[in-house]
Design an enzyme around this catalytic site. Structure first.
Site, PDB file in Angstrom:
ATOM      1  N   LYS A 103     -12.808 -31.243 -56.379  1.00 33.96           N
ATOM      2  CA  LYS A 103     -11.338 -31.213 -56.321  1.00 33.96           C
ATOM      3  C   LYS A 103     -10.720 -30.932 -57.684  1.00 33.96           C
ATOM      4  O   LYS A 103      -9.710 -30.237 -57.791  1.00 33.96           O
ATOM      5  CB  LYS A 103     -10.803 -32.540 -55.779  1.00 33.96           C
ATOM      6  CG  LYS A 103     -11.190 -33.739 -56.620  1.00 33.96           C
ATOM      7  CD  LYS A 103     -11.335 -34.986 -55.821  1.00 33.96           C
ATOM      8  CE  LYS A 103     -12.603 -35.682 -56.222  1.00 33.96           C
ATOM      9  NZ  LYS A 103     -12.988 -36.772 -55.378  1.00 33.96           N
ATOM     10  N   GLU A 127     -13.967 -28.286 -47.895  1.00 35.06           N
ATOM     11  CA  GLU A 127     -13.482 -29.402 -47.061  1.00 35.06           C
ATOM     12  C   GLU A 127     -13.684 -30.762 -47.728  1.00 35.06           C
ATOM     13  O   GLU A 127     -12.834 -31.656 -47.641  1.00 35.06           O
ATOM     14  CB  GLU A 127     -14.216 -29.375 -45.714  1.00 35.06           C
ATOM     15  CG  GLU A 127     -13.756 -30.405 -44.714  1.00 35.06           C
ATOM     16  CD  GLU A 127     -12.328 -30.160 -44.235  1.00 35.06           C
ATOM     17  OE1 GLU A 127     -12.085 -29.124 -43.610  1.00 35.06           O
ATOM     18  OE2 GLU A 127     -11.457 -31.010 -44.489  1.00 35.06           O
ATOM     19  N   ILE A 134     -12.945 -36.589 -43.606  1.00 39.13           N
ATOM     20  CA  ILE A 134     -11.876 -36.265 -42.643  1.00 39.13           C
ATOM     21  C   ILE A 134     -11.689 -34.750 -42.523  1.00 39.13           C
ATOM     22  O   ILE A 134     -11.405 -34.084 -43.519  1.00 39.13           O
ATOM     23  CB  ILE A 134     -10.528 -36.896 -43.074  1.00 39.13           C
ATOM     24  CG1 ILE A 134     -10.697 -38.387 -43.349  1.00 39.13           C
ATOM     25  CG2 ILE A 134      -9.467 -36.657 -42.020  1.00 39.13           C
ATOM     26  CD1 ILE A 134      -9.467 -39.039 -43.958  1.00 39.13           C
ATOM     27  N   ASP A 199      -6.742 -38.279 -59.582  1.00 41.85           N
ATOM     28  CA  ASP A 199      -7.548 -37.838 -58.440  1.00 41.85           C
ATOM     29  C   ASP A 199      -6.636 -37.446 -57.267  1.00 41.85           C
ATOM     30  O   ASP A 199      -6.808 -36.385 -56.661  1.00 41.85           O
ATOM     31  CB  ASP A 199      -8.499 -38.987 -58.046  1.00 41.85           C
ATOM     32  CG  ASP A 199      -9.294 -38.679 -56.795  1.00 41.85           C
ATOM     33  OD1 ASP A 199     -10.325 -37.998 -56.903  1.00 41.85           O
ATOM     34  OD2 ASP A 199      -8.880 -39.127 -55.703  1.00 41.85           O
ATOM     35  N   LYS A 203      -5.853 -33.650 -55.349  1.00 38.43           N
ATOM     36  CA  LYS A 203      -5.902 -33.439 -53.899  1.00 38.43           C
ATOM     37  C   LYS A 203      -4.544 -32.964 -53.374  1.00 38.43           C
ATOM     38  O   LYS A 203      -4.469 -32.123 -52.467  1.00 38.43           O
ATOM     39  CB  LYS A 203      -6.324 -34.732 -53.206  1.00 38.43           C
ATOM     40  CG  LYS A 203      -7.780 -35.096 -53.527  1.00 38.43           C
ATOM     41  CD  LYS A 203      -8.077 -36.531 -53.193  1.00 38.43           C
ATOM     42  CE  LYS A 203      -9.522 -36.883 -53.469  1.00 38.43           C
ATOM     43  NZ  LYS A 203      -9.788 -38.325 -53.339  1.00 38.43           N
TER      44      LYS A 203
HETATM   45  N1  LIG Z   1     -18.758 -39.559 -54.563  1.00 38.16           N
HETATM   46  C1  LIG Z   1     -17.843 -39.340 -53.636  1.00 38.16           C
HETATM   47  O1  LIG Z   1     -17.546 -40.207 -52.801  1.00 38.16           O
HETATM   48  C2  LIG Z   1     -17.120 -38.018 -53.578  1.00 38.16           C
HETATM   49  C3  LIG Z   1     -16.171 -37.788 -52.552  1.00 38.16           C
HETATM   50  C4  LIG Z   1     -15.540 -36.548 -52.478  1.00 38.16           C
HETATM   51  C5  LIG Z   1     -15.811 -35.578 -53.424  1.00 38.16           C
HETATM   52  N2  LIG Z   1     -16.705 -35.855 -54.438  1.00 38.16           N
HETATM   53  C6  LIG Z   1     -16.968 -34.796 -55.411  1.00 38.16           C
HETATM   54  O2  LIG Z   1     -18.324 -34.416 -55.318  1.00 38.16           O
HETATM   55  C7  LIG Z   1     -18.812 -34.009 -56.602  1.00 38.16           C
HETATM   56  C8  LIG Z   1     -20.059 -34.829 -56.939  1.00 38.16           C
HETATM   57  O3  LIG Z   1     -19.730 -36.212 -56.963  1.00 38.16           O
HETATM   58  P1  LIG Z   1     -20.864 -37.336 -57.007  1.00 38.16           P
HETATM   59  O4  LIG Z   1     -20.160 -38.611 -56.780  1.00 38.16           O
HETATM   60  O5  LIG Z   1     -21.999 -36.978 -56.133  1.00 38.16           O
HETATM   61  O6  LIG Z   1     -21.310 -37.233 -58.534  1.00 38.16           O
HETATM   62  P2  LIG Z   1     -22.592 -37.899 -59.229  1.00 38.16           P
HETATM   63  O7  LIG Z   1     -23.151 -38.984 -58.371  1.00 38.16           O
HETATM   64  O8  LIG Z   1     -22.216 -38.213 -60.621  1.00 38.16           O
HETATM   65  O9  LIG Z   1     -23.669 -36.710 -59.251  1.00 38.16           O
HETATM   66  C9  LIG Z   1     -23.507 -35.581 -60.071  1.00 38.16           C
HETATM   67  C10 LIG Z   1     -24.773 -34.732 -59.998  1.00 38.16           C
HETATM   68  O10 LIG Z   1     -24.591 -33.584 -60.811  1.00 38.16           O
HETATM   69  C11 LIG Z   1     -25.696 -33.432 -61.703  1.00 38.16           C
HETATM   70  N3  LIG Z   1     -25.216 -32.832 -62.938  1.00 38.16           N
HETATM   71  C12 LIG Z   1     -24.292 -33.308 -63.799  1.00 38.16           C
HETATM   72  N4  LIG Z   1     -24.117 -32.445 -64.817  1.00 38.16           N
HETATM   73  C13 LIG Z   1     -24.944 -31.411 -64.604  1.00 38.16           C
HETATM   74  C14 LIG Z   1     -25.250 -30.221 -65.309  1.00 38.16           C
HETATM   75  N5  LIG Z   1     -24.623 -29.917 -66.448  1.00 38.16           N
HETATM   76  N6  LIG Z   1     -26.167 -29.374 -64.793  1.00 38.16           N
HETATM   77  C15 LIG Z   1     -26.803 -29.680 -63.634  1.00 38.16           C
HETATM   78  N7  LIG Z   1     -26.572 -30.788 -62.922  1.00 38.16           N
HETATM   79  C16 LIG Z   1     -25.644 -31.650 -63.402  1.00 38.16           C
HETATM   80  C17 LIG Z   1     -26.222 -34.834 -61.906  1.00 38.16           C
HETATM   81  O11 LIG Z   1     -27.578 -34.749 -62.317  1.00 38.16           O
HETATM   82  P3  LIG Z   1     -28.497 -36.063 -62.506  1.00 38.16           P
HETATM   83  O12 LIG Z   1     -28.792 -36.537 -61.095  1.00 38.16           O
HETATM   84  O13 LIG Z   1     -29.700 -35.575 -63.200  1.00 38.16           O
HETATM   85  O14 LIG Z   1     -27.661 -37.010 -63.278  1.00 38.16           O
HETATM   86  C18 LIG Z   1     -26.023 -35.438 -60.511  1.00 38.16           C
HETATM   87  O15 LIG Z   1     -27.129 -35.120 -59.695  1.00 38.16           O
HETATM   88  C19 LIG Z   1     -17.633 -34.187 -57.548  1.00 38.16           C
HETATM   89  O16 LIG Z   1     -16.922 -32.984 -57.657  1.00 38.16           O
HETATM   90  C20 LIG Z   1     -16.759 -35.228 -56.839  1.00 38.16           C
HETATM   91  O17 LIG Z   1     -15.410 -35.130 -57.215  1.00 38.16           O
HETATM   92  C21 LIG Z   1     -17.360 -37.023 -54.527  1.00 38.16           C
END
Ligand SMILES: NC(=O)c1ccc[n+]([C@@H]2O[C@H](COP(=O)([O-])OP(=O)(O)OC[C@H]3O[C@@H](n4cnc5c(N)ncnc54)[C@H](OP(=O)(O)O)[C@@H]3O)[C@@H](O)[C@H]2O)c1
Length: 436
Positions: A103, A127, A134, A199, A203
């Site tokens: 986002k 999405e 949702i 955040d 959105k």
């Molecule tokens: N979490 C939620 O509930 C949620 C909900 C809606 C949207 N989102 C969106 O989804 C996305 C991911 O969120 P998340 O919560 O899953 O984040 P996260 O748990 O922090 O995971 C981030 C992932 O990206 C990898 N990464 C970070 N920097 C990198 C780089 N420079 N090169 C390659 N890989 C890299 C990390 O690697 P490592 O595993 O090695 O650290 C990790 O696997 C974000 O845009 C967030 O806004 C998240």
């Protein structure tokens, strides 16, 4: 259909799990199996538990993975502006479809992604970027495309909704409720992006862009967080049969020259308990859409979390995979309306103001005079119980709810009230939405 997964954290690991568990069903639905070509992460050696995936698929070179000839779809679950923007622009220009949950990037520079998608003839789906599980963006960009949306009002941040719901339920202050949210895992160690409304603002920009066929970026969104909401504000809301929610509001309007505009804002607001968004508790999200022909629609569910977000990501993966197999492409960005975004000062809002005033004749007239000077019309005035003042005679509580007026006029009214010698203090100022 070969997928490059970028990121394997909270969301990415659940996508990997679902791809494994549902591989047969997904293949049947798409008409071809989904295969993981590689998973880009930051730390190669990180313990990833019992993730059902070949460890040899992990790489720390996302660009090489994206450029690989056998990748059809790039699924970005890393987050942040750079290097994610460079990766996705590269993928889209090369004609690879992109699914992203990012986002922040879409709100900051969605235009660059849409332009690259148009250049490469590729699909861009996102999405998961708003309200997690949702289904919301697809209805806005497809189902409602025959209609005219007038207003979108949403609770799109689970952390702040959890905090405000806790304040409402227990009478706790902001700091106490934030502590509870952190302990229960609803708030991050650094909660700034959530509690300051960044955040939700990202959105709001994405929702407004889709609803009003106009490019709206994060910088166009007026933003206020919930850190200033007090237990007294919540008590004041309750006394009015209301609660307080952090709302994102995107609304169509008209400027003084009669041109159509859009206003996009995120701020805490008082809403009556009868409003459909008032009962959205805990960390849930909900978005209320008002359209010309469809009327009122409400979308409700889990707005975050690994599995709910992965559900939305996979829905997009299925859609873009089907498109590729059919040699088709989804409709490109719709930004033809190009409405101008109205500054917050011109947005039409209502205020609920609680005052601690001196209980003596003429006070009401002096207060009413301030509203009149700013051309703000008062809807209701309520006087609370008189209390003993601190050596300056009796005090009284005055609660004033205004009619709709430009936000700048309301803010100027409050500033002048603060300077009145009959006003001891302005104890609470809240915007009001819905029929209070
Ligand atoms: N979490 C939620 O509930 C949620 C909900 C809606 C949207 N989102 C969106 O989804 C996305 C991911 O969120 P998340 O919560 O899953 O984040 P996260 O748990 O922090 O995971 C981030 C992932 O990206 C990898 N990464 C970070 N920097 C990198 C780089 N420079 N090169 C390659 N890989 C890299 C990390 O690697 P490592 O595993 O090695 O650290 C990790 O696997 C974000 O845009 C967030 O806004 C998240």
């Amino acid at each position: 259909m070969r997928l490059a997964l970028l990121g394997c954290g909270t969301v990415g690991s659940e996508v990997v799990r679902l791809l494994h568990e549902q591989s047969a069903d997904l293949a049947a639905r798409i008409g071809a199996p989904l295969e993981i070509a590689g998973i880009a992460v930051r730390r190669h050696g990180r313990d990833r538990g019992d993730l059902p995936v070949d460890p040899a698929l992990f790489t720390t070179d996302p660009l090489a993975l994206i450029k690989s000839d056998d990748v059809d779809v790039v699924v970005e679950m890393v987050g942040g502006i750079e290097p994610a923007r460079t990766w996705l622009v590269e993928a889209l220009r090369a004609g690879k479809s992109v699914v992203t949950a990012n986002k922040a990037l879409l709100a900051e520079d969605g235009g660059a992604l849409h332009d690259a998608a148009a250049e490469g003839g590729a699909d861009l789906y996102y999405e998961a970027s708003v309200a997690g599980a949702i289904p919301l963006l697809r209805p806005l960009r497809e189902s409602l495309h025959g209609d005219r949306i007038n207003r979108v009002t949403g609770i799109v941040n689970g952390t702040t909704n959890f905090i405000l719901s806790a304040m409402d339920a227990s009478g706790a202050g902001f700091a106490e409720a934030l502590e509870e949210a952190t302990e229960l895992g609803y708030a991050e160690a650094d909660p700034t992006a959530d509690v300051e409304g960044f955040d939700a603002a990202a959105k709001a920009a994405i929702l407004a862009s889709l609803a009003f066929h106009t490019r709206v970026g994060a910088a166009d969104v007026y933003r206020e967080g919930i850190t200033e909401v007090t237990a007294a504000d919540m008590a004041s809301a309750k006394a009015m049969g209301c609660t307080i929610k952090l709302l994102c509001i995107a609304a169509r309007g008209t400027d003084p020259q009669g041109r159509e505009t859009v206003s996009v804002r995120v701020h805490p607001a008082m809403i009556p308990l009868s409003h459909p968004l008032a009962s959205v508790g805990d960390a849930f999200n909900a978005v209320f859409v008002e359209a010309e022909a469809a009327g009122q629609l409400m979308f409700y569910g889990r707005g975050a979390g690994g599995a709910p977000t992965a559900s939305a990501v996979l829905g997009d993966v299925v859609a873009v995979a089907r498109n590729r197999l059919a040699g088709a492409r989804a409709a490109s960005e719709s930004a033809y309306a190009d409405l101008s975004v109205r500054p917050m000062g011109e947005a039409l809002t209502r205020y609920h103001i609680s005052l601690d005033v001196a209980d003596r004749p003429g006070v009401l007239a002096s207060v009413a005079g301030v509203f009149a000077r700013h051309d703000v019309s008062i809807a209701t005035v309520r006087q609370g119980s008189a209390e003993a003042g601190s050596g300056r005679g009796e005090d009284a509580d005055l609660v004033i709810v205004t009619h709709v007026a430009p936000d700048a006029a309301l803010a100027a009214t409050v500033r002048e009230l603060r300077g009145l010698d009959t006003v001891r203090s302005v104890t609470s100022v809240l915007r009001v939405e819905g029929g209070v």
